[in-house]
Write an enzyme that holds these catalytic residues in place. Structure first.
Site: not given
Ligand code: SAJ
Length: 416
Positions: A211, A265
């Site tokens: 994870k 996360c």
């Molecule tokens: N972000 C960017 N650029 C991107 C993608 C995301 O700047 O191209 C930023 C988002 O704006 C945000 C942060 O990253 O601030 C995280 O967002 P996210 O959509 O990537 O992820 P989370 O935190 O909502 O959810 C993640 C997910 N993990 C992965 O995709 C590997 C989800 O599957 C997990 O279950 C979750 O963390 C968790 O609970 O751990």
């Protein structure tokens, strides 16, 4: 079978509702009386698509009830927060509290599943905390598949994406990490009730690291995009165009830069790996630092915008579009948008207009009367400087010609 879910937050509540929708009797446990009362009225305290209907139906049909203290059950799922302390060391106090509370009602034959994202070793620590309270019960020994124990213990990390939780709970593959193989097999029976994808069995330590690795993988990739945005800014190149072009290569898939990485996360979990292996996890640490430095870059851009107006800050109105950590949710945890907006709020602007369609009142940390939560139209109308911090759907679909004549900082590239 009665399943108790400890922690009714962004993961616990959807899991409770999905299980209840499959006809399982679910007891949701949360220390927060307001949360418990809200759920027992068939309502929800968070924004997550489809969750409201699911919870309403589950409560109406008597498959879901919420309480403040654990009751006797067959299965206990722990979905409590695992934040870090000031030095980025994991804080397992919520897991410890949950373990001690569960221990008071544990019975021979029960299964305890840790869902919270955890550093390697946390599942076994949780087991130790239960053992301390219940020396009358036997617990499994890591990797000892020959032993039999009264209680089965497993780590099944949640992996759902906020905003798509209800769908992903059912459709995502699930990692089931047992203290022993028998423990994992017991847990697989529970997940098979609602998971349509594969339930992959491993040991609890591998499940814990898996994870953390998934979220670190994403953090490192976002850091690459964020670093590119700094390089492009220096070289006068549009980073969004650059990424679109580079991504046309069949083996390149660069993510999107933004104002930083938020949420509970991705901005937290990589530190658990750094804490366990500080000398080895150099790339993972650097990615965290790159992403955490992005808000400062945005604040510098705001200073440049102030200079470009030729006015003093005290004569200017500024609008911050979005406070959540990502689009179309209400979750403000570790949000870079929120931290940037708070800095703006204390920078001496004449007025600060906050636009966050997913919340009803100004969060803490905004102390001046000059800061108001308003709708998009009012903010755009009145602001001299507009800072787009979150790519909410309503911002993407707005009429861009309204931005004419304003200083615009688009941290998500939606108007570029
Ligand atoms: N972000 C960017 N650029 C991107 C993608 C995301 O700047 O191209 C930023 C988002 O704006 C945000 C942060 O990253 O601030 C995280 O967002 P996210 O959509 O990537 O992820 P989370 O935190 O909502 O959810 C993640 C997910 N993990 C992965 O995709 C590997 C989800 O599957 C997990 O279950 C979750 O963390 C968790 O609970 O751990």
């Amino acid at each position: 079978m009665i399943v108790s879910i400890i922690g009714l937050g962004y993961i616990g509540l959807p899991t409770a509702a999905v299980l209840a929708s499959k006809g399982v009797e679910v007891v949701g446990v949360d220390v927060n009386q307001h949360v418990v009362d809200t759920i027992n009225r068939g309502k929800i305290h968070i924004i997550e698509p489809e969750l409201d209907v699911l919870v309403y139906k589950a409560v109406q049909n008597n498959y879901l009830k919420a309480v403040t203290k654990p009751e006797k059950s067959d299965v206990f799922m722990v979905a409590v927060p695992t934040p870090f302390k000031d030095n980025h060391e994991p804080d397992l106090s919520y897991i410890k509290m949950a373990a001690k509370a569960i221990a008071t009602v544990l019975e021979r034959g029960n299964l305890v599943i840790l869902e919270s994202t955890s550093p390697v070793g946390a599942t076994e620590k949780m087991m130790d905390w239960m053992r301390e309270e219940r020396p009358d019960l036997s617990f499994p020994k890591f990797g000892d598949d020959k032993s039999t124990a009264d209680i089965a213990v497993t780590h099944c990390p949640e992996r759902v994406l906020p905003g798509q939780v209800v769908r992903e709970l059912v459709e995502n593959n699930r990692i089931i990490g047992g203290v022993t193989t028998q423990c994992a097999e017991r847990a697989r029976e529970v997940y098979k009730i609602f998971v349509e994808a594969d339930c992959l069995i491993t040991d609890c330590r591998t499940a814990e690291l898996s994870k953390l690795v998934e979220n670190s993988f994403r953090d490192v990739n976002i850091a690459f995009a964020n670093e590119l945005s700094l390089i492009c800014d220096k070289l006068g190149i549009n980073v969004w165009d650059l990424i679109n072009l580079a991504n046309r290569h069949p083996r390149v898939n660069i993510l999107q830069p933004g104002p930083g990485v938020g949420g509970h996360c991705i901005s937290v979990d990589p530190w658990f790996i750094v804490d366990s292996a500080p000398d080895e996890a150099t790339l993972i640490r650097t990615a965290r630092l790159v992403n955490d430095s992005k808000p400062l870059f945005v604040l510098n851009k705001i200073n440049q915008a102030i200079e470009a107006t030729g006015k003093d800050t005290s004569e200017l109105n500024i609008a911050c579009l979005g406070l959540a950590f990502k689009p179309d949710i209400d979750d403000l945890r570790e949000s870079p948008a929120l931290s940037i907006a708070r800095k703006i709020g204390s920078s001496g602007f004449s007025s600060v207009f906050l636009v966050e369609p997913n919340i009803g009142r100004i969060p803490s940390g905004f102390d001046s009367d000059s800061i108001k939560l308003v709708d998009l139209g009012k903010a755009i109308d009145c602001a001299d400087i507009i800072v787009l911090l979150v790519d909410h759907a309503s911002f993407k679909s707005m009429n861009v010609s309204l931005l004419a004549g304003k200083q615009v900082i688009d941290t998500r590239g939606i108007w570029s």
